[in-house]
Write a protein that holds these residues in place. Structure first.
Motif, PDB file in Angstrom:
ATOM      1  N   ASN A  49       0.824  -1.216   0.000  1.00 61.78           N
ATOM      2  CA  ASN A  49       0.000   0.000   0.000  1.00 61.78           C
ATOM      3  C   ASN A  49       0.858   1.266   0.000  1.00 61.78           C
ATOM      4  O   ASN A  49       0.587   2.243   0.709  1.00 61.78           O
ATOM      5  N   GLY A  50       1.941   1.215  -0.789  1.00 63.82           N
ATOM      6  CA  GLY A  50       2.802   2.372  -0.950  1.00 63.82           C
ATOM      7  C   GLY A  50       3.860   2.550   0.112  1.00 63.82           C
ATOM      8  O   GLY A  50       4.642   3.506   0.060  1.00 63.82           O
ATOM      9  N   VAL A  51       3.919   1.635   1.069  1.00 64.48           N
ATOM     10  CA  VAL A  51       4.906   1.724   2.151  1.00 64.48           C
ATOM     11  C   VAL A  51       5.847   0.527   2.074  1.00 64.48           C
ATOM     12  O   VAL A  51       5.391  -0.620   1.990  1.00 64.48           O
ATOM     13  N   ARG A  52       7.145   0.786   2.108  1.00 63.51           N
ATOM     14  CA  ARG A  52       8.114  -0.311   2.070  1.00 63.51           C
ATOM     15  C   ARG A  52       8.140  -1.003   3.424  1.00 63.51           C
ATOM     16  O   ARG A  52       8.308  -0.359   4.468  1.00 63.51           O
ATOM     17  N   ARG A  53       7.977  -2.305   3.414  1.00 67.06           N
ATOM     18  CA  ARG A  53       7.994  -3.090   4.651  1.00 67.06           C
ATOM     19  C   ARG A  53       9.059  -4.167   4.558  1.00 67.06           C
ATOM     20  O   ARG A  53       9.122  -4.899   3.558  1.00 67.06           O
ATOM     21  N   SER A  54       9.894  -4.257   5.578  1.00 68.67           N
ATOM     22  CA  SER A  54      10.930  -5.288   5.649  1.00 68.67           C
ATOM     23  C   SER A  54      10.741  -6.050   6.947  1.00 68.67           C
ATOM     24  O   SER A  54      10.658  -5.448   8.023  1.00 68.67           O
ATOM     25  N   LEU A  55      10.684  -7.362   6.864  1.00 68.70           N
ATOM     26  CA  LEU A  55      10.489  -8.175   8.052  1.00 68.70           C
ATOM     27  C   LEU A  55      11.040  -9.572   7.821  1.00 68.70           C
ATOM     28  O   LEU A  55      11.326  -9.971   6.693  1.00 68.70           O
ATOM     29  N   ILE A  91      -3.901  -7.335  -4.942  1.00 65.48           N
ATOM     30  CA  ILE A  91      -3.298  -6.972  -6.225  1.00 65.48           C
ATOM     31  C   ILE A  91      -1.783  -6.893  -6.050  1.00 65.48           C
ATOM     32  O   ILE A  91      -1.300  -6.137  -5.208  1.00 65.48           O
ATOM     33  N   VAL A  92      -1.059  -7.706  -6.801  1.00 65.20           N
ATOM     34  CA  VAL A  92       0.400  -7.751  -6.722  1.00 65.20           C
ATOM     35  C   VAL A  92       0.972  -7.377  -8.081  1.00 65.20           C
ATOM     36  O   VAL A  92       0.707  -8.050  -9.085  1.00 65.20           O
ATOM     37  N   ASP A  93       1.721  -6.285  -8.096  1.00 65.32           N
ATOM     38  CA  ASP A  93       2.305  -5.778  -9.349  1.00 65.32           C
ATOM     39  C   ASP A  93       1.260  -5.657 -10.449  1.00 65.32           C
ATOM     40  O   ASP A  93       1.475  -6.012 -11.608  1.00 65.32           O
ATOM     41  N   THR A 113      -1.108  -4.322  -3.147  1.00 72.09           N
ATOM     42  CA  THR A 113      -2.205  -3.430  -2.769  1.00 72.09           C
ATOM     43  C   THR A 113      -3.324  -4.255  -2.160  1.00 72.09           C
ATOM     44  O   THR A 113      -3.824  -5.195  -2.791  1.00 72.09           O
ATOM     45  N   THR A 114      -3.710  -3.922  -0.944  1.00 71.01           N
ATOM     46  CA  THR A 114      -4.828  -4.584  -0.274  1.00 71.01           C
ATOM     47  C   THR A 114      -6.024  -3.634  -0.267  1.00 71.01           C
ATOM     48  O   THR A 114      -5.946  -2.499  -0.742  1.00 71.01           O
ATOM     49  N   ILE A 115      -7.125  -4.084   0.298  1.00 68.55           N
ATOM     50  CA  ILE A 115      -8.318  -3.245   0.351  1.00 68.55           C
ATOM     51  C   ILE A 115      -8.041  -1.947   1.104  1.00 68.55           C
ATOM     52  O   ILE A 115      -8.588  -0.888   0.758  1.00 68.55           O
ATOM     53  N   GLU A 116      -7.137  -1.995   2.095  1.00 67.03           N
ATOM     54  CA  GLU A 116      -6.807  -0.785   2.840  1.00 67.03           C
ATOM     55  C   GLU A 116      -6.081   0.235   1.972  1.00 67.03           C
ATOM     56  O   GLU A 116      -6.152   1.439   2.232  1.00 67.03           O
ATOM     57  N   GLY A 117      -5.384  -0.254   0.947  1.00 62.46           N
ATOM     58  CA  GLY A 117      -4.630   0.632   0.077  1.00 62.46           C
ATOM     59  C   GLY A 117      -5.440   1.230  -1.057  1.00 62.46           C
ATOM     60  O   GLY A 117      -4.997   2.181  -1.717  1.00 62.46           O
ATOM     61  N   LEU A 118      -6.628   0.672  -1.315  1.00 61.30           N
ATOM     62  CA  LEU A 118      -7.465   1.203  -2.397  1.00 61.30           C
ATOM     63  C   LEU A 118      -8.149   2.505  -1.992  1.00 61.30           C
ATOM     64  O   LEU A 118      -8.291   3.421  -2.790  1.00 61.30           O
ATOM     65  N   GLY A 119      -8.603   2.586  -0.761  1.00 57.14           N
ATOM     66  CA  GLY A 119      -9.300   3.784  -0.318  1.00 57.14           C
ATOM     67  C   GLY A 119      -9.659   3.704   1.149  1.00 57.14           C
ATOM     68  O   GLY A 119      -9.633   2.631   1.751  1.00 57.14           O
ATOM     69  N   GLN A 120      -9.978   4.845   1.716  1.00 54.77           N
ATOM     70  CA  GLN A 120     -10.371   4.938   3.113  1.00 54.77           C
ATOM     71  C   GLN A 120     -11.777   5.524   3.198  1.00 54.77           C
ATOM     72  O   GLN A 120     -12.348   5.967   2.194  1.00 54.77           O
ATOM     73  N   ALA A 121     -12.327   5.545   4.397  1.00 55.49           N
ATOM     74  CA  ALA A 121     -13.707   6.001   4.580  1.00 55.49           C
ATOM     75  C   ALA A 121     -13.922   7.414   4.063  1.00 55.49           C
ATOM     76  O   ALA A 121     -14.999   7.733   3.536  1.00 55.49           O
TER      77      ALA A 121
END
Length: 209
Positions: A49-55, A91-93, A113-121
């Motif tokens: 969702n536009g944020v780089r995550r490393s784990l 959605i991946v790439d 991109t998950t549902i949280e990344g598509l839009g907010q309330a």
């Protein structure tokens, strides 16, 4: 008679029993569990969702569990966990996938991109707004996967990707009711909101189902 040893059925059975008794383990040894192997772990870096995550995760971790259990993005749902219901669609790439069937390590460097990344309330994605307008959900459990898949489906149509019902493979497919239903067939809605989902998608596509 072999050498000085006389072979008989009774002698063979007695010898076998004696050998088994000598090699048998004690009850205590038999009940001692084998040590569990240490799980292998690996570092994974991806854009969510536009944020780089490393784990660091177990190599057996699915993308679905990484999103839900590690990143706490619980909008993506775990339904069948066998790739049959579509509730975990993300959605991946730019392409929709079942997150339960994809290992996290397979998505190194990917843009997710998950549902949280598509839009907010306060800033809904057009597809989210259309689902609300057309009552494209009832219980809502499958809705995040339905919406992610719907967004990707319209992108597929705009890109000219044919489906099994595309009549002319040389012509650009259109967002017809038949095309929409075929492409969304992997997303199951147990409440049966399929007609409303198709109407929502048709509106976003700029037509009517």
């Amino acid at each position: 008679m072999v050498g000085n040893i006389e072979l008989s059925r009774r002698g063979v059975l007695m010898a076998g029993s004696a050998t088994a008794a000598l090699t048998a383990v004690s009850p205590a040894e038999a009940q001692t569990p084998l040590p569990e192997p240490e799980p292998s772990r690996i570092g994974v870096a991806l854009q969510v969702n536009g944020v780089r995550r490393s784990l660091e995760v177990d190599t057996r971790t699915t993308l679905l569990d990484l999103l839900r259990e590690h990143l706490h993005l619980t909008g993506t749902k775990k339904g069948c966990d066998h790739g049959q219901c579509g509730a975990c669609t993300v959605i991946v790439d730019g392409q929709r996938i079942n997150a339960c069937l994809s290992l996290a390590v397979m998505n190194e460097g990917a843009e997710v991109t998950t549902i949280e990344g598509l839009g907010q309330a306060d800033a809904l994605h057009p597809m989210q707004a259309a689902f609300i307008k057309h009552d494209g959900y009832q219980c809502g459990y499958c809705t995040p996967g339905q919406i992610c898949s719907a967004v990707a489906v319209l992108d597929e149509i705009r890109a000219g990707v044919p489906s099994h019902v595309t009549g002319n493979l040389t012509a650009r497919p259109q967002a017809t009711n038949e095309e929409i239903r075929e492409r969304m067939s992997g997303n199951i809605c147990r409440c049966g909101a399929y007609s409303n989902i198709a109407e929502a998608m048709a509106e976003v596509a700029g037509g009517r189902a």
